[in-house]
Scaffold this active site. Sequence first.
Site, short mmCIF file in Angstrom:
data_model
loop_
_atom_site.label_atom_id
_atom_site.label_comp_id
_atom_site.label_asym_id
_atom_site.label_seq_id
_atom_site.Cartn_x
_atom_site.Cartn_y
_atom_site.Cartn_z
N TRP A 136 6.08 -5.89 -40.86
CA TRP A 136 5.08 -6.03 -39.60
C TRP A 136 4.82 -7.47 -39.54
CZ3 TRP A 136 0.59 -8.39 -41.57
CH2 TRP A 136 0.65 -8.52 -42.90
N ASP A 139 9.29 -6.31 -47.22
CA ASP A 139 8.89 -5.82 -48.49
C ASP A 139 10.56 -6.09 -48.99
OD1 ASP A 139 6.40 -5.24 -48.44
OD2 ASP A 139 6.57 -3.30 -47.50
#
Lengths: 392, 167
Positions: free
Chosen positions: B95, B114
Amino acid sequence: MSRKAWSLLFVIFLICVTAMTVPAQPPPPEGVSVRELGPIQPHWVFLISPAGVDSEEATKVEVIDGDSLQFLGMLTGGVLGTAAVSPDHRFIYMADTFYSRGARGVRTDVVTTYDARRLAPVREVIIPPKRQQTIPPDSSALALTPDGRLLLVANLTPATSMTVVDLGSNKVLGEIETPGCTGILISGPRRFESLCGDGTMISIDFNDSGRMTASQRMARPFFDPEKDPVFSVPAVLGHTAYFVSYHAMVYPVDWSVEPPKAGTPWSMLTDAQRREGWRPGGYQPLAGYAPGNLFYVLMHRGGQWSHKQAGIEVWVYSAQHRRRVDRIVLPRPGTDLYVTRDSDPRLFVVSLPELNGPPTPTALQSFSTRTGRYLGVLDQLPGFPLWMFGAP
Amino acid sequence: MDALVERVTRTVAMRTSRRGILGMLGKLIAGAMVLPLLPVERVSARANTAEAAEEGDPLSCDYWRYCGFDGSLCGCCGGSTTQCPPGTMMSPTSWVGSCKHPIDGKDYMIGYRDCCGKDQCGRCFCQNNKGDMPLYRTQLDNGVTWCFGTASFVVNCTTAVKLGLKS
């Protein structure tokens, strides 16, 4: 030595020999067993702890007696599991993700049915490996139909859909796609609502075969996600869902009709409270109590984007009168809140450790909602519980 | 602010997901419910966009790029602000947040990517929620595990890659 004395010595000798030759009688055996629980009680509460400080592979569901504040047992699941209790209180369903080698390997997503008294698995069904992996593991990620026959599991790939499981036959029936909309908010026997990215809500009807039969979307948004997003899970009072926003507005939605009909928004705050910076916040900041037509909100004082900050008070609102009717100051700040559904309800608040200040254990606080009185706390909860639920 | 951040952060300690956000960016990414993929190559290319010198401590949660951060700082876990620790998998998706550079005062797009496939590192938990939205704005939800496109949804830590000036 007299004859009498010799006799006495002989008797003592006999006693000693006997004592040495006859094995000592073992104490009666101490019964050992695995405890079983009684029926689920109105004040029992289930906490989902998706992980510990340094592990996210084994989600815990912690079962707690909210009257005695005793820890009754737990379930152990996989990565970011979610759970729900059957309407007849006989089973607990948990949806999980596992990897064959712990954090790696082949992914398997599974719904496991647990016996609610033994907290032991009784059967499972493998589901498509695309369960939604989000924090918090809220109740819109896993939902039962009111009759308890079908279980809906939210998927995120990040395309959105819901897997439908028939709990009677223990089979996956199908998948309902909800493009651009997320969450399973059950609003009827075979209907759920989802929130969409543009601020609208969509109603989806489905059948016993797990297929969508109809869908209707609001013509206009009922809130503006850009300016004032609502928390995903509403307080449901009767046929009306009350959504609370980051900036403390209440957005009622009547979902007894299709598509759902938006009511008139109203503010939770007075001008003075707004100036003081009061806002809703936490991972589970809102709970409804339908019999009283009330909803409860975790409140803190903070700036914009403080929507996950722990609450220091719980404010109670009358949905009918659109005003605050009670205010409970928390002994410890809390991030999750839940209210039981019985006639003498309890308010439970989870407190997570804080960095600043003395170390505090993860804890569950209990209050009487009638008086707001603090009833006690259960300390040393395992992990980091981020969502709470009760039996329907 | 620091205190607040740390506090929230601790709660997130468990593993969790991450991703910050960017209100306005939402508009850019909005229709993208399908996949916010930011291929690695593109990201690195855009990361070279000219901008002012860095300032601050990348191992501190108040470092400017972390305004929408949620997770463990990879710099504390064997990686760095832009690198995953050895043996993890950097997700091709993320994001995107928007943070103000302390020196030039401009807003930059930050991809919170991530590193997946190993258990939660557990060090330097950091949660700032600027722009964080609920799941119905998926691209802006820092509670989502953004490991789409990798072989595991177990998150080790999170990076903060500068994607360029916000237009």
